[in-house]
Design a protein around this motif. Structure first.
Motif, PDB file in Angstrom:
ATOM      1  N   PRO A 185     -34.586  -7.471  32.180  1.00  0.00           N
ATOM      2  CA  PRO A 185     -35.701  -6.706  31.597  1.00  0.00           C
ATOM      3  C   PRO A 185     -35.216  -5.591  30.679  1.00  0.00           C
ATOM      4  O   PRO A 185     -35.798  -5.353  29.617  1.00  0.00           O
ATOM      5  CB  PRO A 185     -36.412  -6.123  32.826  1.00  0.00           C
ATOM      6  CG  PRO A 185     -35.948  -6.916  33.984  1.00  0.00           C
ATOM      7  CD  PRO A 185     -34.614  -7.487  33.636  1.00  0.00           C
ATOM      8  N   HIS A 213     -34.322  -6.967  27.344  1.00  0.00           N
ATOM      9  CA  HIS A 213     -35.525  -7.253  26.555  1.00  0.00           C
ATOM     10  C   HIS A 213     -36.102  -5.962  25.975  1.00  0.00           C
ATOM     11  O   HIS A 213     -36.556  -5.919  24.836  1.00  0.00           O
ATOM     12  CB  HIS A 213     -36.575  -7.943  27.429  1.00  0.00           C
ATOM     13  CG  HIS A 213     -36.347  -9.418  27.584  1.00  0.00           C
ATOM     14  ND1 HIS A 213     -36.374 -10.281  26.522  1.00  0.00           N
ATOM     15  CD2 HIS A 213     -36.060 -10.173  28.670  1.00  0.00           C
ATOM     16  CE1 HIS A 213     -36.137 -11.518  26.944  1.00  0.00           C
ATOM     17  NE2 HIS A 213     -35.931 -11.471  28.249  1.00  0.00           N
ATOM     18  N   ARG A 214     -36.050  -4.908  26.808  1.00  0.00           N
ATOM     19  CA  ARG A 214     -36.610  -3.645  26.342  1.00  0.00           C
ATOM     20  C   ARG A 214     -35.805  -3.115  25.157  1.00  0.00           C
ATOM     21  O   ARG A 214     -36.354  -2.680  24.154  1.00  0.00           O
ATOM     22  CB  ARG A 214     -36.620  -2.620  27.481  1.00  0.00           C
ATOM     23  CG  ARG A 214     -37.666  -1.529  27.314  1.00  0.00           C
ATOM     24  CD  ARG A 214     -37.591  -0.515  28.442  1.00  0.00           C
ATOM     25  NE  ARG A 214     -36.236  -0.012  28.657  1.00  0.00           N
ATOM     26  CZ  ARG A 214     -35.631   0.843  27.844  1.00  0.00           C
ATOM     27  NH1 ARG A 214     -36.241   1.285  26.781  1.00  0.00           N
ATOM     28  NH2 ARG A 214     -34.400   1.245  28.101  1.00  0.00           N
ATOM     29  N   VAL A 229     -43.163  -7.670  26.214  1.00  0.00           N
ATOM     30  CA  VAL A 229     -43.824  -8.318  27.336  1.00  0.00           C
ATOM     31  C   VAL A 229     -42.787  -8.863  28.319  1.00  0.00           C
ATOM     32  O   VAL A 229     -42.925  -8.729  29.539  1.00  0.00           O
ATOM     33  CB  VAL A 229     -44.757  -9.444  26.832  1.00  0.00           C
ATOM     34  CG1 VAL A 229     -45.244 -10.297  27.985  1.00  0.00           C
ATOM     35  CG2 VAL A 229     -45.943  -8.851  26.091  1.00  0.00           C
ATOM     36  N   GLY A 275     -41.666  -6.493  30.566  1.00  0.00           N
ATOM     37  CA  GLY A 275     -42.707  -6.004  31.460  1.00  0.00           C
ATOM     38  C   GLY A 275     -43.113  -4.575  31.157  1.00  0.00           C
ATOM     39  O   GLY A 275     -43.703  -3.892  31.985  1.00  0.00           O
ATOM     40  N   ASP A 276     -42.778  -4.123  29.930  1.00  0.00           N
ATOM     41  CA  ASP A 276     -43.077  -2.735  29.573  1.00  0.00           C
ATOM     42  C   ASP A 276     -44.369  -2.693  28.755  1.00  0.00           C
ATOM     43  O   ASP A 276     -44.352  -2.774  27.538  1.00  0.00           O
ATOM     44  CB  ASP A 276     -41.905  -2.166  28.754  1.00  0.00           C
ATOM     45  CG  ASP A 276     -42.022  -0.657  28.579  1.00  0.00           C
ATOM     46  OD1 ASP A 276     -43.142  -0.132  28.739  1.00  0.00           O
ATOM     47  OD2 ASP A 276     -41.008  -0.023  28.277  1.00  0.00           O
ATOM     48  N   TRP A 277     -45.483  -2.572  29.452  1.00  0.00           N
ATOM     49  CA  TRP A 277     -46.778  -2.668  28.777  1.00  0.00           C
ATOM     50  C   TRP A 277     -47.087  -1.442  27.948  1.00  0.00           C
ATOM     51  O   TRP A 277     -47.717  -1.532  26.897  1.00  0.00           O
ATOM     52  CB  TRP A 277     -47.886  -2.915  29.805  1.00  0.00           C
ATOM     53  CG  TRP A 277     -47.717  -4.233  30.460  1.00  0.00           C
ATOM     54  CD1 TRP A 277     -47.286  -4.478  31.719  1.00  0.00           C
ATOM     55  CD2 TRP A 277     -47.923  -5.516  29.856  1.00  0.00           C
ATOM     56  NE1 TRP A 277     -47.214  -5.821  31.953  1.00  0.00           N
ATOM     57  CE2 TRP A 277     -47.596  -6.485  30.833  1.00  0.00           C
ATOM     58  CE3 TRP A 277     -48.340  -5.936  28.600  1.00  0.00           C
ATOM     59  CZ2 TRP A 277     -47.686  -7.854  30.573  1.00  0.00           C
ATOM     60  CZ3 TRP A 277     -48.427  -7.295  28.346  1.00  0.00           C
ATOM     61  CH2 TRP A 277     -48.108  -8.232  29.327  1.00  0.00           C
ATOM     62  N   THR A 286     -45.290  -2.019  24.774  1.00  0.00           N
ATOM     63  CA  THR A 286     -45.835  -3.127  23.991  1.00  0.00           C
ATOM     64  C   THR A 286     -47.178  -2.749  23.366  1.00  0.00           C
ATOM     65  O   THR A 286     -47.403  -2.958  22.166  1.00  0.00           O
ATOM     66  CB  THR A 286     -46.006  -4.369  24.879  1.00  0.00           C
ATOM     67  OG1 THR A 286     -44.794  -4.561  25.614  1.00  0.00           O
ATOM     68  CG2 THR A 286     -46.278  -5.597  24.058  1.00  0.00           C
ATOM     69  N   ARG A 329     -51.650 -10.740  30.752  1.00  0.00           N
ATOM     70  CA  ARG A 329     -50.850 -10.557  31.969  1.00  0.00           C
ATOM     71  C   ARG A 329     -50.684  -9.074  32.329  1.00  0.00           C
ATOM     72  O   ARG A 329     -50.030  -8.744  33.309  1.00  0.00           O
ATOM     73  CB  ARG A 329     -49.478 -11.197  31.772  1.00  0.00           C
ATOM     74  CG  ARG A 329     -49.506 -12.700  31.964  1.00  0.00           C
ATOM     75  CD  ARG A 329     -48.227 -13.326  31.447  1.00  0.00           C
ATOM     76  NE  ARG A 329     -48.306 -13.589  30.030  1.00  0.00           N
ATOM     77  CZ  ARG A 329     -47.243 -13.839  29.257  1.00  0.00           C
ATOM     78  NH1 ARG A 329     -46.041 -13.827  29.766  1.00  0.00           N
ATOM     79  NH2 ARG A 329     -47.397 -14.082  27.969  1.00  0.00           N
ATOM     80  N   MET A 330     -51.258  -8.205  31.496  1.00  0.00           N
ATOM     81  CA  MET A 330     -51.083  -6.775  31.748  1.00  0.00           C
ATOM     82  C   MET A 330     -51.858  -6.352  32.997  1.00  0.00           C
ATOM     83  O   MET A 330     -53.054  -6.591  33.104  1.00  0.00           O
ATOM     84  CB  MET A 330     -51.567  -5.984  30.529  1.00  0.00           C
ATOM     85  CG  MET A 330     -51.476  -4.483  30.691  1.00  0.00           C
ATOM     86  SD  MET A 330     -51.609  -3.638  29.110  1.00  0.00           S
ATOM     87  CE  MET A 330     -53.344  -3.867  28.753  1.00  0.00           C
ATOM     88  N   ALA A 362     -50.255  -0.333  34.333  1.00  0.00           N
ATOM     89  CA  ALA A 362     -49.803   0.223  33.055  1.00  0.00           C
ATOM     90  C   ALA A 362     -50.787   1.296  32.606  1.00  0.00           C
ATOM     91  O   ALA A 362     -51.977   1.024  32.475  1.00  0.00           O
ATOM     92  CB  ALA A 362     -49.709  -0.879  32.015  1.00  0.00           C
ATOM     93  N   THR A 390     -52.407   1.349  26.256  1.00  0.00           N
ATOM     94  CA  THR A 390     -52.833   0.253  27.127  1.00  0.00           C
ATOM     95  C   THR A 390     -54.342   0.318  27.353  1.00  0.00           C
ATOM     96  O   THR A 390     -55.005  -0.714  27.406  1.00  0.00           O
ATOM     97  CB  THR A 390     -52.111   0.280  28.492  1.00  0.00           C
ATOM     98  OG1 THR A 390     -52.349   1.539  29.101  1.00  0.00           O
ATOM     99  CG2 THR A 390     -50.619   0.065  28.343  1.00  0.00           C
TER     100      THR A 390
END
Lengths: 895, 65
Positions: A356, A359-360, A380, A383-385, A388, A416-417, A421, A426
Motif C-alpha cells: 500500500p 502505491h501511495r 485506490v 486504500g488512501d481515500w 484519492t 469501494r470507499m 474516510a 471524500t
C-alpha cells in the motif's frame, strides 16, 4: 458528419486521449531488441507471410519470444509499422480506437482529418470505423498494424470492431496480433480461406541448435547435445533459456550449473528468477521488487518508490544485460510481464506491508507528474481515500462524476470507499455520488459536512490552491441540490459563489474542465425555469448550450437544449421546441453518451409536441423511451414535463380519469412553479370539460396565477361551455396574448372566439377566425385544438375556402368523387412534409429488409443517425413501425 | 466449488504466495494447488495467473464437495 468534426476544437489530430490525458507514447514504441537477441530465420521467413494475409497471429505463452520476434521483423520492414501495446487499463472501445488511430499517425501513416476520432472512452462511432476502413482500403500498399499483448483485450465488442475494419479495409491492412490467448475473432473463417498466418507456441520453441546459439551470445559455449537437454528441461521456452543463460553466466562453473539445473525439478521460471534475482546487488533487488507494483516506470518514479536516487544507472544496466526490464523509449521502462508477476510475489513475501505504501508513493508522484486516472488508480490501490478524493477535487474534476464520460469508471472507483474516510474531499465525492442518483437528503448531509470543514480550513501561506477548487466543487453540488429541490434562491447564491471562486481557481484548471461551468449553468437554468423565470433561465441555459469542449460538455449541452425546448413548448412554439429538442438529441448521439445520464427532457418535449400534432402513437413511443432510459435525473422540471405530456396524451385518447391522475404534481419543491401548476389545472379542467362539467373546469382555473395565457384560454373555453360567452370573451381580452405567445396558444384562443361567434350566429366572424387559426396552425401541424374544438367546427372545415385550408394536413385531400371529408378519417394521415434525401435513402434500404445496423454501415453513418432518420420518416408517414412505413411509402409511391 | 490445479515442477514457497487463496502440496515433480473457487471468472483468472507466472498446467479438475 465530417463537417461536425471539422468544426470542433478536435479537428486536427488530437494530442490527448478521450479521457483528456496525453497519449502514452511508450505504447507506440516498437520494443528494442537486446544485444543478446537471437534472430531465427525460420520464424522471420514465416512471418514474411504476414504481408500476404490480412491476419497474422503470433500466439504463445509469456516469455515465448513473441514480441521480440515481431519487433525484430517490423524493424526490418522498408515501411513504417504501426505498433500498439494494448493496455488492460483502457478497456473501452473509444480508448482502444483512439490509441490505434494515434499508433497509425505516429508511425507516419497519414490519415485524413475527416476520419475523426472517438470522443468517448467507452464508445466509438461506427461511422468512424467505416471511414477508417474505407481510407485504408483505398491504399496501394497495405498498412501493417501490430497489436502487442492483444490478450489484454477482453471486450468482445473491440474484437468485433477490429474484425469489421480488417474485413472492410481489404488489401489495405495487414493485422498482426501478438497474444497469449486465442483472440475473439472468427479465426476459423480466416483459416478456411487461407487468409491467416499463424505462428504458435510449438514453432516459437527453441531448437537445440538455436539454444546453443543463444547461449553463445551470452558467452557460454555449450555443445548441441547438452543444449538439447536444456531444451527438454525448458521445452524450448525462450524466457527459461534466457534466465538460464543469465544464471549460468554468473555462476563460477557454468557447465556444472547447467547440469544441476537440468536435474532440478522446480518450476523453471520460479527457480531461475530466484537464482538470477539473488545474484543482483541489494539495491537492484530492492528496486525490482518495488517497481513490480507499477505497469511502467521511469527512473524518477522508481526513485520515488525506493527513496533513493540510483534508478537511472540500475535500469540502464538491467536493460543492457537483458535482465527483467524492457525499454519502452523516452526513458520509460517496464518489467518483462512474466518476471513482473513473479517479482510481485517475491515482494509480497519479503515485505508484505509495503505494497500500500508503494502505491501511495506512486500516486503522489503521478499526481505531480502524471495523469489523473493513474493517480486515482494507485490512490485506490493504496486504500488512501482522502488522498484519492483530494486529487479528484483539487483537479476540479468533480463534474466528471456527472458528465457520463468517465462517470461510470469514477463511480466504480469510489464505490469501494468506506465511511471511515473523512475529509472535505471524500464528503464532496459522497455528496456528488448521492446527488447524481437524485438522493437529495443524503447528498445534502455530505455536502453540508464538506462545507463546514472547508469553512474551518484557513488558507495557508502558500495559497492552498486546493481550497478554492473544493469550494467551487461545493458550489456546483449546491446548484445541483437546488435544482433537485426546485429552489431558485439557493441556485442563485450557489452560482454567485461559483462566479467569485472561479477567479481564485487556476485558469488552466477551468480550461481543462469546461463541464464544470456547463453543469453549473444548466442547474441554474433548470431552477429558474422551474420558478417560471423564463428569461433568466434562457440566459443561463443558452450559456450552457454554447459551451465548447466536445464530449465533456455534451451532457449539459443536451440538457440545456432540452430545457430551452421546454420553454418554447410552454410558450406555444411547437416547431422551435422540436428543433431544439432534436438538437439536444444530436448532442449526445454524436458522442454516444449513455442515455441514462440526463433527464431526457427533450424526449418529453417531443412527446408533448407530438400530442399537439395528434401523432399519438409517436407521443407514446417517445414517452416510453423517456421512461425506459432516463431514470437518472429526477428533478422537478422533468417530473412536471412528464406529467404534462402524459396528461395531454391521455386526454387526447379520451382517458380523462387517467389524465387527471397523471397530471397531479408528483414533485416536492421549495417554490411553486406557476407553469407546472397552470398546466396541471389545465389538464384537469380539460378533463372535466370533456366529461361535461364546465363549472368544475372553470373553477379549477380560477386558482391559477392569472398571467398564464394558456390557462386563460382554457378558462374561456370552460366559460363558453358553461354558456357564458361574454365572460369567455372578457377572459380572452384581459389576457391578450403577448408577443412571445406562439400558435399553440393563439390558435386555441382564436377557436374559442370563433365558437362564441358561431353560437351568436355570426358565421362570417367565425369563419374568419377559423381561417386565421388554420393559417397559423398549418405551419406547425397543430391539429389537436381543432379536434378538441367540438362538433360546431366540422361543417366549417368541410365547406368553402376553409376546406382548402384544412385539406392535406388536417383533413384528407378530398377525393375527386366528392363527398364531405370527415375529421374522423384522420388515419392514415397524409404526408405533410417531403422526405429528405437521406430519409429516402434510409427508407429504400428499409424496404430491402436491411437492419438498422446494416443501413448504418451501408450509408457510412452511425446507428443513432439512422434511428433519427427513421424517427422522422415514421413521423412524416404517421406510422410507428418499419413494416407500416414501407407499406405506407409504397401507397404514396415514394418507393 | 472446489478445484485442483496440477502444475509441472516444484513451486517455491514464494511463488505459491501468488495463490494466497489456495493450498498446495508438492509431489513427484508436480505441485498441486487446491481449494475453493468462487466462480468461473475466478477459475479463468487462476489459469491466467498460472500463465503469467510461467507455470505449465498439467491438469485441472473439479473436486467433489
Amino acid at each position: 458528419m465530417a463537417g461536425l468534426e471539422e468544426s470542433g476544437p478536435e479537428a486536427s489530430s488530437p494530442r490527448a486521449d478521450p479521457q483528456g490525458d496525453p497519449f502514452l507514447r511508450t505504447r507506440f514504441a516498437v520494443p528494442t531488441r537486446p544485444a543478446t537477441f537471437l534472430r531465427r530465420e525460420r520464424l522471420v521467413n514465416h512471418l514474411d507471410q504476414a504481408l500476404l494475409t490480412p491476419l497474422t497471429m503470433v500466439n504463445g505463452a509469456a516469455g515465448a519470444g513473441k514480441t521480440l520476434l515481431v519487433a525484430d521483423w517490423a524493424a526490418g520492414r522498408d515501411r513504417p509499422v504501426a505498433w500498439l501495446t494494448t493496455d488492460a487499463a483502457d478497456q473501452g472501445c473509444g480508448m482502444f480506437w483512439a490509441y490505434l488511430l494515434q499508433a497509425l499517425r505516429s508511425s507516419g501513416v497519414p490519415l485524413p482529418a475527416e476520419i475523426g476520432f472517438p470522443a468517448d472512452a467507452s464508445r466509438v462511432d461506427h461511422t468512424l470505423l467505416a471511414r477508417l476502413a474505407a481510407d485504408l482500403s483505398a491504399r496501394d500498399r497495405p498498412v501493417i498494424v501490430v497489436l502487442d499483448e492483444y490478450d489484454r483485450v477482453t471486450d468482445p465488442e473491440i474484437a468485433e470492431q477490429l474484425e469489421f475494419v480488417l474485413h472492410h479495409a481489404g488489401r489495405g491492412m495487414r493485422l498482426i496480433l501478438v497474444t497469449r490467448t486465442e483472440p475473439l475473432l472468427p479465426l476459423h473463417r480466416y483459416r478456411a480461406a487461407g487468409d491467416m498466418t499463424e505462428i504458435r507456441a510449438a514453432e516459437l520453441a527453441f531448437t537445440s541448435e538455436e539454444a546453443a546459439a543463444l547461449l553463445e551470445l551470452h558467452g557460454l559455449r555449450v555443445p548441441v547435445p547438452a543444449a538439447r537437454a536444456l531444451v527438454e528441461r525448458t521445452r524450448g521456452w525462450a524466457a527459461g533459456l534466457r534466465l538460464c543463460a543469465l544464471a549460468a553466466q554468473e555462476s563460477p562453473d557454468p557447465e556444472t550449473y547447467l547440469k544441476e539445473f537440468e536435474a532440478d525439478r522446480t518450476t523453471v521460471a520460479d527457480f531461475l528468477l530466484a537464482e538470477v534475482l539473488k545474484r543482483q546487488t541489494p539495491e537492484t533487488q530492492d528496486l525490482l521488487l518495488r517497481v513490480s507494483v507499477l505497469e511502467r516506470f521511469c527512473p524518477e518514479l522508481a526513485n520515488a518508490l525506493t527513496e533513493r536516487t540510483d534508478a537511472e544507472p540500475i535500469l540502464a544496466g538491467l536493460h543492457r544485460g537483458n535482465a527483467f526490464v524492457e525499454h519502452l523509449g523516452h526513458a520509460w521502462y517496464r518489467l518483462h510481464p512474466l518476471f513482473g508477476e513473479i517479482l510481485h510475489a517475491h515482494l509480497r513475501v519479503r515485505s508484505p506491508l509495503l505494497e500500500p505504501e508503494l502505491h501511495r508513493r506512486a500516486a503522489e508522484w503521478l499526481r505531480r507528474c502524471g495523469s489523473l486516472v493513474e493517480t486515482l488508480g494507485h490512490g485506490v490501490a493504496a486504500g488512501d481515500w482522502e488522498f484519492t478524493a483530494g486529487a479528484l477535487v483539487d483537479d476540479l474534476a468533480i463534474g466528471q462524476l456527472f458528465t457520463g464520460l468517465r462517470s461510470d469508471d469514477l463511480a466504480e472507483l469510489f464505490s469501494r470507499m468506506g465511511p471511515e474516510a473523512k475529509s472535505p474531499a471524500t464528503d464532496l465525492v459522497r455528496a456528488a455520488r448521492e446527488l447524481s442518483r437524485c438522493r437529495l437528503d443524503r447528498g445534502l448531509t455530505h455536502l453540508r459536512r464538506a462545507e463546514q470543514s472547508l469553512a474551518e480550513e484557513r488558507p495557508t501561506a502558500d495559497g492552498a490552491p486546493g481550497l478554492a477548487a473544493a469550494q467551487l466543487s461545493c458550489a456546483l453540488l449546491e446548484a445541483l441540490a437546488a435544482r433537485l429541490a426546485g429552489s431558485p434562491g439557493r441556485a442563485k447564491t450557489a452560482a454567485q459563489t461559483a462566479e467569485k471562486l472561479q477567479e481564485e481557481v487556476p485558469t488552466h484548471l477551468l480550461d481543462e474542465h469546461p463541464e464544470l461551468t456547463a453543469l453549473l449553468m444548466t442547474h441554474l437554468g433548470s431552477t429558474w425555469l422551474w420558478a417560471g423565470r423564463f428569461e433568466d433561465a434562457r440566459a443561463a441555459l443558452t450559456t450552457a448550450a454554447g459551451c465548447s469542449g466536445g464530449a465533456s460538455t455534451a451532457l449539459p449541452r443536451e440538457e440545456s437544449l432540452g430545457h430551452l425546448a421546454l420553454i418554447d413548448y410552454l410558450n406555444g412554439w411547437l416547431g422551435r421546441a422540436e428543433r431544439k429538442a432534436l438538437a439536444a438529441m444530436t448532442e449526445t448521439a454524436r458522442f454516444g453518451l449513455p442515455r441514462a445520464s440526463g433527464s431526457g427532457i427533450w424526449l418529453l418535449v417531443l412527446a408533448a409536441v407530438a400530442v399537439d400534432r395528434n401523432e399519438l402513437g409517436q407521443a407514446q413511443t417517445l414517452l416510453d423511451a423517456a421512461a425506459d432510459s432516463h431514470g437518472a435525473m429526477r428533478d422537478p422540471v422533468a417530473a412536471a414535463g412528464r406529467a404534462i405530456a402524459t396528461g395531454r396524451l391521455l386526454l387526447a385518447r379520451g382517458k380523462t380519469r387517467a389524465a387527471l391522475e397523471a397530471a397531479e404534481p408528483a414533485v416536492a419543491a421549495d417554490v411553486v412553479s406557476p407553469w407546472a401548476e397552470g398546466h396541471t389545472a389545465l389538464v384537469a379542467s380539460a378533463a372535466h370539460l370533456a366529461e361535461g362539467r364546465p363549472e368544475t373546469a372553470a373553477k379549477l382555473l380560477q386558482a391559477v396565477p392569472d398571467d398564464q395565457v394558456a390557462c386563460a384560454v382554457e378558462a374561456a373555453r370552460a366559460q363558453l361551455a358553461a354558456g357564458r360567452p361574454v365572460a369567455a370573451i372578457d377572459l380572452l381580452d384581459s389576457a391578450r396574448p403577448v408577443g412571445r405567445t406562439g400558435p399553440a396558444v393563439t390558435v386555441r384562443a382564436s377557436l374559442v372566439r370563433a365558437e362564441a361567434a358561431d353560437r351568436s350566429g355570426d358565421s362570417a366572424t367565425s369563419r374568419r377566425l377559423v381561417a386565421q387559426a388554420l393559417h397559423e396552425a398549418r405551419r406547425e401541424r397543430l391539429r389537436r385544438p381543432f379536434l378538441e374544438a367540438g362538433p360546431w367546427i366540422r361543417p366549417l372545415l368541410s365547406t368553402g375556402p376553409l376546406r382548402g385550408l384544412a385539406a392535406g394536413w388536417l383533413t384528407p385531400v378530398p377525393s375527386p368523387h366528392g363527398g364531405p371529408p370527415r375529421l374522423e378519417d384522420q388515419l392514415p394521415a397524409p404526408v405533410v412534409e417531403e422526405l429528405s434525401g437521406r430519409e429516402r435513402d434510409v427508407l429504400q434500404r428499409l424496404a430491402q429488409m436491411m437492419s438498422t445496423e446494416e443501413i448504418a454501415a451501408d450509408l457510412y453513418v452511425s446507428v443513432n443517425t439512422v434511428k433519427t432518420h427513421l424517427k422522422s420518416v415514421y413521423r412524416k408517414l404517421a406510422v410507428n413501425r418499419r413494416h407500416d412505413a414501407v407499406r405506407r411509402a409504397r401507397e404514396l409511391r415514394l418507393l | 466449488m472446489r478445484y485442483e490445479i496440477r502444475v509441472e515442477g516444484h513451486m517455491s514457497e514464494t511463488l505459491t504466495r501468488a495463490f494466497p487463496e489456495l493450498d498446495h502440496v508438492v509431489m513427484s515433480g508436480q505441485t498441486v494447488l487446491y481449494g475453493s473457487v468462487v466462480d468461473e471468472a475466478h477459475l479463468y483468472g487462476l489459469l491466467a495467473r498460472c500463465q503469467s507466472l510461467g507455470l505449465r498446467v498439467m491438469e485441472m479438475r473439479q473436486l467433489p464437495e
